[in-house]
Design a protein around this motif. Structure first.
Motif: not given
Ligand code: ZN
Length: 114
Positions: A7, A9, A15, A21, A24, A29-32, A36, A39
């Motif tokens: 995660c 965050n 996770t 998506m 966590c 927390h949610e993210w793509s 991710s 990055t």
């Protein structure tokens, strides 16, 4: 098994994936996943030429071995210079355009960075 990134965050390792998506369970927390992976950078494959130089998009390389062009009688001769390569995924990891032949894919093990 694919390893999911922690995660961003709270750094939790727990996770999980939900479609595209990542979620966590600890801080919600949610993210793509795609963003991710990009990055995070640890998924990036390093492509190296025959002598171990790291290749990058836009590099100029020379071919170190005569290579037959699939589906034709053309041969890419040893020493052929190829400008502006593009790295791609797959068995043939270089996408390029060769004068007199056109667009084709090469294997990084048969090229050398100039
Ligand atoms: Zn978290």
């Amino acid at each position: 098994m694919s390893t999911l990134p922690p995660c961003p965050n709270c750094n939790s390792e727990y996770t999980y994936e939900d479609g595209l998506m990542l979620i966590c369970p600890e801080c919600a927390h949610e993210w793509s996943a795609a963003a991710s992976a990009h990055t995070a950078g640890d998924d990036d494959k390093v492509i190296k030429d025959a002598v171990g130089n790291t290749l990058q998009d836009g590099d100029t390389i020379t071919v170190i071995k005569d290579l037959k062009v699939k589906g034709s009688s053309l041969v890419v001769k040893v020493g052929t210079k190829v400008k502006g390569i593009r790295l791609v995924d797959g068995d043939h990891d270089i996408d390029c355009k060769i004068d007199g032949i056109g667009a084709m894919k090469l294997k990084s093990e048969f090229v050398r960075k100039v």
